[in-house]
Design an enzyme around this catalytic site. Sequence first.
Site, short mmCIF file in Angstrom:
data_model
loop_
_atom_site.label_atom_id
_atom_site.label_comp_id
_atom_site.label_asym_id
_atom_site.label_seq_id
_atom_site.Cartn_x
_atom_site.Cartn_y
_atom_site.Cartn_z
N GLU A 241 22.43 26.98 -34.42
CA GLU A 241 21.94 27.34 -33.08
C GLU A 241 22.58 28.65 -32.66
OE1 GLU A 241 23.26 24.59 -30.02
OE2 GLU A 241 25.25 24.43 -30.92
N ARG B 85 24.17 14.09 -19.81
CA ARG B 85 24.93 14.78 -20.86
C ARG B 85 26.38 14.99 -20.45
NH1 ARG B 85 22.74 20.51 -22.92
NH2 ARG B 85 23.57 21.17 -20.90
N LYS C 223 29.67 19.12 -24.85
CA LYS C 223 29.67 20.42 -24.16
C LYS C 223 31.08 20.70 -23.68
CE LYS C 223 26.48 23.10 -21.23
NZ LYS C 223 26.39 24.26 -22.11
N ARG D 69 52.95 19.69 -20.54
CA ARG D 69 52.24 20.06 -21.77
C ARG D 69 52.69 19.24 -22.97
NH1 ARG D 69 52.13 23.14 -26.25
NH2 ARG D 69 50.09 24.05 -26.77
N HIS E 182 50.36 17.44 -26.55
CA HIS E 182 48.99 17.28 -27.04
C HIS E 182 48.33 15.92 -26.75
CE1 HIS E 182 49.99 21.05 -28.93
NE2 HIS E 182 48.78 21.17 -29.43
N LEU F 209 24.34 21.50 -29.86
CA LEU F 209 24.32 20.88 -28.54
C LEU F 209 22.89 20.41 -28.26
CD1 LEU F 209 25.99 20.42 -25.87
CD2 LEU F 209 24.76 22.41 -25.00
N TYR G 163 31.75 20.58 -19.52
CA TYR G 163 31.09 21.28 -18.41
C TYR G 163 29.57 21.20 -18.51
CZ TYR G 163 29.64 25.16 -21.47
OH TYR G 163 29.03 25.91 -22.44
N1 PDD Z 1 24.83 27.16 -22.80
N2 PDD Z 1 23.70 25.37 -27.42
C1 PDD Z 1 24.87 25.84 -26.94
C2 PDD Z 1 26.01 26.05 -27.86
C3 PDD Z 1 24.99 26.12 -25.55
O1 PDD Z 1 26.14 26.57 -25.06
C4 PDD Z 1 23.86 25.93 -24.70
C5 PDD Z 1 23.94 26.20 -23.23
C6 PDD Z 1 22.66 25.46 -25.28
C7 PDD Z 1 21.44 25.21 -24.45
O2 PDD Z 1 21.61 24.09 -23.62
P1 PDD Z 1 20.80 23.96 -22.24
O3 PDD Z 1 19.37 24.16 -22.58
O4 PDD Z 1 21.10 22.58 -21.79
O5 PDD Z 1 21.32 25.02 -21.32
C8 PDD Z 1 22.63 25.18 -26.63
C9 PDD Z 1 25.07 27.30 -21.38
C10 PDD Z 1 23.89 27.79 -20.63
C11 PDD Z 1 26.32 28.13 -21.17
O6 PDD Z 1 27.32 27.83 -21.83
O7 PDD Z 1 26.32 29.03 -20.34
#
Ligand code: PDD
Length: 276
Positions: free
Chosen positions: A175, A49, A143, A97, A99, A199, A30
């Site tokens: 992070e 991305r 992501k 379903r 895997h 990420l 996403y």
């Molecule tokens: N989250 N690290 C993680 C684990 C994240 O889920 C996100 C973003 C970021 C920052 O990425 P960006 O600057 O591209 O938004 C770093 C989004 C906003 C969310 O899951 O809502």
Amino acid sequence: MILYNDRLVDREDVRIDIEDRGYQFGDGVYEVVSIYEGEIFRLQEHLTRFEYSANQIGITLPVTLEKLQDNLHKLIEHHQLSNGQIYFQVTRGYAPRNHPFPEESHPVLTGYVTRRPRPVESMKNGVAAIITEDLRWLRCDIKSLNLLGSVLAKQKAAEQGAFEAIQHRNGTVTEGSASNLFMVRDNKLYTHPLGNLILGGISRIVVLELAAKLNIEVIEAPFSLEELHQADELFLTSTTSEVMPIVTLDGKPVKNGTPGAVTKQLQEAFSALIGF
Ligand code: PDD
């Protein structure tokens, strides 16, 4: 109206199967993208991305990036959205379903817009953070829709009245649960390097660009929890939080417990960039 594969449709007209692999396995990826004054912020980076994440798990997008871009613009126009966000995701689609990947799959792409103001109050005053173990998998560069690790970390923060959970692996800071983390020490900016443990945030890219312009030295290297506790300033970055000062850590003030000078400088530069 929402985005459904290559079209805009009424939300009520969309039917997602209970055996959609996104629903059952979190098998998809996403993006969350900001809209400022009707403009999509850093869309190219988000699309790149998105494609990267999908490629990494072997999902072929059901539309070209050009078509997706076109539809996202149409969606914003339709909703007359000036400030808010677009969320979009793609799953591997429906299959009985099991895997392994199905022999034939039809990825399902959906997206919708949400109005939301910028979090100006928290950006001004700063937020609380807690420290927690990083329980996520080892491909945090994707992501992925699998957000249980992040959900549990963020819930822990919420239960302690904090905004974000700063995660660590064996004492090395990675992070936030939904954000990247920056530390300021002796006017230098530190953040975890890119790789499989974090990420690659788009706001992180923006902050690194702004730091270069402002002649702030950046060190992209892992740092420890001990170093985190000695920070002069801490802030997190994300699409929804922009540059967000962290003023308390596990209930203790970071330095004097107010947003620091370097953080404010970067916040101002960020605001100038998006035209506020
Ligand atoms: N989250 N690290 C993680 C684990 C994240 O889920 C996100 C973003 C970021 C920052 O990425 P960006 O600057 O591209 O938004 C770093 C989004 C906003 C969310 O899951 O809502």
